[in-house]
Each structure stands twice: as C-alpha cells, then as structure tokens.
Design a protein around this motif. Structure first.
Motif, PDB file in Angstrom:
ATOM      1  N   GLN A   1      -8.048 -33.509 -23.729  1.00  0.00           N
ATOM      2  CA  GLN A   1      -9.497 -33.741 -23.777  1.00  0.00           C
ATOM      3  C   GLN A   1     -10.181 -32.747 -24.701  1.00  0.00           C
ATOM      4  N   ASP A   2     -11.101 -33.249 -25.479  1.00  0.00           N
ATOM      5  CA  ASP A   2     -11.890 -32.393 -26.372  1.00  0.00           C
ATOM      6  C   ASP A   2     -12.729 -31.430 -25.533  1.00  0.00           C
ATOM      7  N   GLY A   3     -12.667 -30.130 -25.864  1.00  0.00           N
ATOM      8  CA  GLY A   3     -13.440 -29.124 -25.136  1.00  0.00           C
ATOM      9  C   GLY A   3     -12.715 -28.592 -23.915  1.00  0.00           C
ATOM     10  N   VAL A   4     -11.591 -29.213 -23.559  1.00  0.00           N
ATOM     11  CA  VAL A   4     -10.812 -28.718 -22.418  1.00  0.00           C
ATOM     12  C   VAL A   4      -9.497 -28.118 -22.931  1.00  0.00           C
ATOM     13  N   ASN A   5      -8.662 -28.992 -23.545  1.00  0.00           N
ATOM     14  CA  ASN A   5      -7.409 -28.492 -24.106  1.00  0.00           C
ATOM     15  C   ASN A   5      -7.655 -27.804 -25.451  1.00  0.00           C
ATOM     16  N   TYR A   6      -8.434 -28.478 -26.272  1.00  0.00           N
ATOM     17  CA  TYR A   6      -8.807 -27.950 -27.588  1.00  0.00           C
ATOM     18  C   TYR A   6     -10.190 -28.491 -27.938  1.00  0.00           C
ATOM     19  N   PHE A   7     -10.826 -27.849 -28.913  1.00  0.00           N
ATOM     20  CA  PHE A   7     -11.919 -28.499 -29.622  1.00  0.00           C
ATOM     21  C   PHE A   7     -11.281 -29.171 -30.835  1.00  0.00           C
ATOM     22  N   PHE A   8     -11.283 -30.492 -30.855  1.00  0.00           N
ATOM     23  CA  PHE A   8     -10.649 -31.205 -31.965  1.00  0.00           C
ATOM     24  C   PHE A   8     -11.625 -31.338 -33.130  1.00  0.00           C
ATOM     25  N   LYS A   9     -11.184 -30.896 -34.296  1.00  0.00           N
ATOM     26  CA  LYS A   9     -12.056 -30.847 -35.484  1.00  0.00           C
ATOM     27  C   LYS A   9     -11.350 -31.532 -36.654  1.00  0.00           C
ATOM     28  N   THR A  10     -12.148 -32.080 -37.557  1.00  0.00           N
ATOM     29  CA  THR A  10     -11.561 -32.535 -38.818  1.00  0.00           C
ATOM     30  C   THR A  10     -11.303 -31.284 -39.669  1.00  0.00           C
ATOM     31  N   ARG A  11     -10.484 -31.491 -40.698  1.00  0.00           N
ATOM     32  CA  ARG A  11     -10.193 -30.384 -41.611  1.00  0.00           C
ATOM     33  C   ARG A  11     -11.482 -29.843 -42.248  1.00  0.00           C
ATOM     34  N   GLU A  12     -12.392 -30.750 -42.579  1.00  0.00           N
ATOM     35  CA  GLU A  12     -13.656 -30.352 -43.221  1.00  0.00           C
ATOM     36  C   GLU A  12     -14.501 -29.524 -42.256  1.00  0.00           C
ATOM     37  N   GLU A  13     -14.580 -30.002 -41.008  1.00  0.00           N
ATOM     38  CA  GLU A  13     -15.340 -29.246 -39.995  1.00  0.00           C
ATOM     39  C   GLU A  13     -14.756 -27.846 -39.819  1.00  0.00           C
ATOM     40  N   PHE A  14     -13.423 -27.793 -39.733  1.00  0.00           N
ATOM     41  CA  PHE A  14     -12.753 -26.510 -39.498  1.00  0.00           C
ATOM     42  C   PHE A  14     -13.014 -25.544 -40.660  1.00  0.00           C
ATOM     43  N   LEU A  15     -12.859 -26.064 -41.893  1.00  0.00           N
ATOM     44  CA  LEU A  15     -13.077 -25.209 -43.067  1.00  0.00           C
ATOM     45  C   LEU A  15     -14.520 -24.730 -43.115  1.00  0.00           C
ATOM     46  N   GLY A  16     -15.461 -25.602 -42.697  1.00  0.00           N
ATOM     47  CA  GLY A  16     -16.870 -25.221 -42.633  1.00  0.00           C
ATOM     48  C   GLY A  16     -17.090 -24.083 -41.646  1.00  0.00           C
ATOM     49  N   MET A  17     -16.399 -24.149 -40.493  1.00  0.00           N
ATOM     50  CA  MET A  17     -16.519 -23.084 -39.480  1.00  0.00           C
ATOM     51  C   MET A  17     -15.982 -21.755 -40.023  1.00  0.00           C
ATOM     52  N   ILE A  18     -14.866 -21.826 -40.752  1.00  0.00           N
ATOM     53  CA  ILE A  18     -14.316 -20.597 -41.354  1.00  0.00           C
ATOM     54  C   ILE A  18     -15.346 -20.013 -42.321  1.00  0.00           C
ATOM     55  N   GLU A  19     -15.910 -20.891 -43.154  1.00  0.00           N
ATOM     56  CA  GLU A  19     -16.851 -20.441 -44.176  1.00  0.00           C
ATOM     57  C   GLU A  19     -18.092 -19.786 -43.558  1.00  0.00           C
ATOM     58  N   ARG A  20     -18.561 -20.349 -42.457  1.00  0.00           N
ATOM     59  CA  ARG A  20     -19.756 -19.806 -41.782  1.00  0.00           C
ATOM     60  C   ARG A  20     -19.394 -18.671 -40.822  1.00  0.00           C
ATOM     61  N   ASP A  21     -18.161 -18.156 -40.912  1.00  0.00           N
ATOM     62  CA  ASP A  21     -17.695 -17.038 -40.081  1.00  0.00           C
ATOM     63  C   ASP A  21     -17.821 -17.351 -38.587  1.00  0.00           C
ATOM     64  N   GLU A  22     -17.521 -18.604 -38.244  1.00  0.00           N
ATOM     65  CA  GLU A  22     -17.626 -19.013 -36.839  1.00  0.00           C
ATOM     66  C   GLU A  22     -16.291 -18.946 -36.098  1.00  0.00           C
ATOM     67  N   MET A  23     -15.257 -18.423 -36.767  1.00  0.00           N
ATOM     68  CA  MET A  23     -13.949 -18.278 -36.121  1.00  0.00           C
ATOM     69  C   MET A  23     -13.627 -16.793 -35.929  1.00  0.00           C
ATOM     70  N   LEU A  24     -13.272 -16.408 -34.706  1.00  0.00           N
ATOM     71  CA  LEU A  24     -12.860 -15.019 -34.471  1.00  0.00           C
ATOM     72  C   LEU A  24     -11.523 -14.759 -35.154  1.00  0.00           C
ATOM     73  N   GLU A  25     -10.706 -15.785 -35.239  1.00  0.00           N
ATOM     74  CA  GLU A  25      -9.432 -15.727 -35.962  1.00  0.00           C
ATOM     75  C   GLU A  25      -8.977 -17.155 -36.144  1.00  0.00           C
ATOM     76  N   TYR A  26      -8.105 -17.372 -37.134  1.00  0.00           N
ATOM     77  CA  TYR A  26      -7.514 -18.703 -37.311  1.00  0.00           C
ATOM     78  C   TYR A  26      -6.213 -18.546 -38.077  1.00  0.00           C
ATOM     79  N   ALA A  27      -5.397 -19.557 -38.000  1.00  0.00           N
ATOM     80  CA  ALA A  27      -4.134 -19.557 -38.739  1.00  0.00           C
ATOM     81  C   ALA A  27      -3.747 -21.003 -38.974  1.00  0.00           C
ATOM     82  N   GLU A  28      -2.845 -21.195 -39.949  1.00  0.00           N
ATOM     83  CA  GLU A  28      -2.369 -22.536 -40.243  1.00  0.00           C
ATOM     84  C   GLU A  28      -0.896 -22.603 -39.834  1.00  0.00           C
TER      85      GLU A  28
END
Lengths: 190, 190
Positions: free
Chosen positions: A47-74
C-alpha cells in the motif's frame, strides 16, 4: 509538547537489522517507523504510504532536487530514499520516529539531521557475522568474501555513531534499544 | 575488561533519593553502592565498611588533606564524605558504582570526577514536593518554607546534570535509571 526524537538503526550487512526492526515494531508499537519512497512498482498487497511511498522517476528526481530526501540510493535501476517530510511531521507531533537503514545511508542522514540518535547494531563477533552472511543461501565463496569485506569496512564506521548495540539475542538487543530510547528522553541537554 | 561507570543519583531534599536508592539496591543487586566515611559513632548493628567507614576526626581530616575524599560535609558536628579509594577500586574491577548524595555533594563529585554520570531526581511537580516535605512530620510552617526554598534552589542546579528522572512512581523511576545504566554502557564514545 516535547518534540519527538529520531532514532536511526543501522549496522553492517548481515547483522540482522530487519529482524531487530521487526521485533521492535512488535514490542514498541507506539513508535512510528519511517516509510521509504521508491520508484519501483508496488508488489501485490503493498500500500502506498504504508509499505512505501510509490513515486515516478520524475517525482523522485524532483524530491532529490528540492532536497526533500534525507538520503537516497539507486539499486538495480530503482531509487529508494527517506522523505524528510514524513520524519519532520512525525517529530513535530511529539512522536519518536525510527529509521532502519544501511550504514552509508545512515551517515547521509546524520549530515542532514545531526540531532538524530544513531545506533549501530554489532554482530557478537566477526565469525558470527560470517556465519550469518554465509547462512543466507547458496552464494559462491567469492560473493561471501566480498560481502564480508564490505561488512568489515562498514564496521569501521562505528565511530560515527552514538551507540553500539550487540545483536547477540533479539530480546537483549531490543531491551538495549528500548533503554537507549528511555535514557535519551531523560537527557537534560538533548 | 571494560571499566565500570560511576553513577551519581541526586536531587532536591524531599524528592525521595533514599527510597529510590533502596529500591535500586533490591532490583539491581549486581551494582556496588558507595560506602560513606563518617566521624560519627557507630550505632547498634552498624558495621564498619558496610554501613559506613568509621573514622576518627583526625583520620578524616587527614583524608581531606590528602585529597582522598570525592566530597565531604559537616552535619551537626560530624563529618560525612565519599572516599575516592573505594570508588576507584570498584571501577577498576570493571564494576559500576552508585552514589546517592545530596545536590551540593554531587556537584563536588563532578569537579573531581567529571566522567561520572549525573542523574537528577525530579519531583512530579513542586506542589508534590511541598506535600512530601510537609508530610515528613510536625515541622513548623517556617521550617517547611525554608526547606521548600532550599529545594527550589537545588532544582536550579539541574542544568549541571546529565539526566533528569521524574520520581512519579518508584518502579517507573527505577526503570528509567536502569535504562540509563544500560544505554551508557552502549555508548560508542563514553
């Protein structure tokens, strides 16, 4: 209202972070556990918001750009990360939040969130860690050697952490972590 | 062998240091409790080295002069103090040692032993503290007022301590102190 505290549980590959994390979820249901964001597709039942927040690649990259990720990895073509927003909102409600994460990710979180409390899970011994890494399945000797060498490198990052908890038995490890939570809430100068 | 840790439990007059101390002795019999030195005469049943180290005035003054007391004070003509030797020996054996002491004494211990862990017992509220001070017996209003004002002054020294433990219920207070002990032993940089 007192602000909540961020606890980060990490440790070398094979130390049993997931097992300890699951045991803590059972023993301490009042604590909120961080939900990761990912670009991988949801699996059946997730479920979205329970197991994970499911994002498109564009959404995810946008979050990285806006410094909205405490950490991330591929990993194998998908992004995984810790959204800062969810952590901040939980803390602002006066609730503690737990992050269970690998060693490199934890150190990135520490850069952005130095007031977090960083707990390093230790194997009872390096031999025990080797047994656990080996016990996972049918890896080749080269894979086991590689994982072991990564784990030893990760062990050397212990000095960046606040607490070291030996994972000799799940119950003991949980009791130590629970004690750290209680003690941190008693600190005069948090 | 890991060195033991010194835990100092203190708090304002009337907060229940003695009661919490006695409960801890029962719950945590593996911990060594500091034995004070005194110049007062032994009472019936008191044993030298168990209840107190009984000293002559000359012996006690000699210990002060040789800097062998972590702290000392004079009450109604008798000296009371914490011999450093007993604390050092216990720690060297890898055992924790507990000191239960009033606020001024604890701060003197901190000067000589800054690596100690200083725990301040808090009353649930100032009203509750007043009730406890009043409940002790048949003191006059002036005595109660004086004790209360001393207690409030002592509360202002909380900032010199590492941990604040609310003594709302003995069992809860003991659990917090036990958690602090476990957490301190998990610290990466003690």
């Amino acid at each position: 209202m007192a602000k909540g505290l961020l606890f980060v549980i990490s440790g070398p590959s094979g130390v049993g972070k997931g097992t300890v994390g699951n045991a803590l979820r059972e023993k301490l249901p009042e604590i909120t556990y961080s939900v990761s964001a990912t670009t991988r597709a949801p699996r059946a039942g997730e479920q979205d918001g329970v197991n994970y927040f499911f994002k498109t690649r564009e959404e995810f990259l946008g979050m990285i750009e806006r410094d909205e990720m405490l950490e991330y990895a591929e990993y194998v073509g998908n992004f995984y990360g810790t959204p800062r927003d969810f952590v901040d909102q939980t803390l602002a409600q006066g609730k503690d939040i737990f992050l269970e994460i690998e060693v490199q990710g934890a150190l990135k979180v520490k850069e952005k969130f130095p007031e977090g409390i960083f707990i390093f899970l230790l194997p009872p011994s390096l031999d025990e860690l080797k047994d656990r890494i080996r016990g996972r399945g049918t890896e080749t000797q080269a894979t086991i050697d590689h994982r072991m060498s990564v784990a030893v490198d990760e062990m050397n990052l212990l000095r960046h952490y606040d607490y070291a908890v030996v994972n000799d038995e799940i119950d003991f490890a949980c009791k130590r972590i629970e004690s750290i939570i209680i003690a941190e809430h008693c600190k005069v100068h948090p």
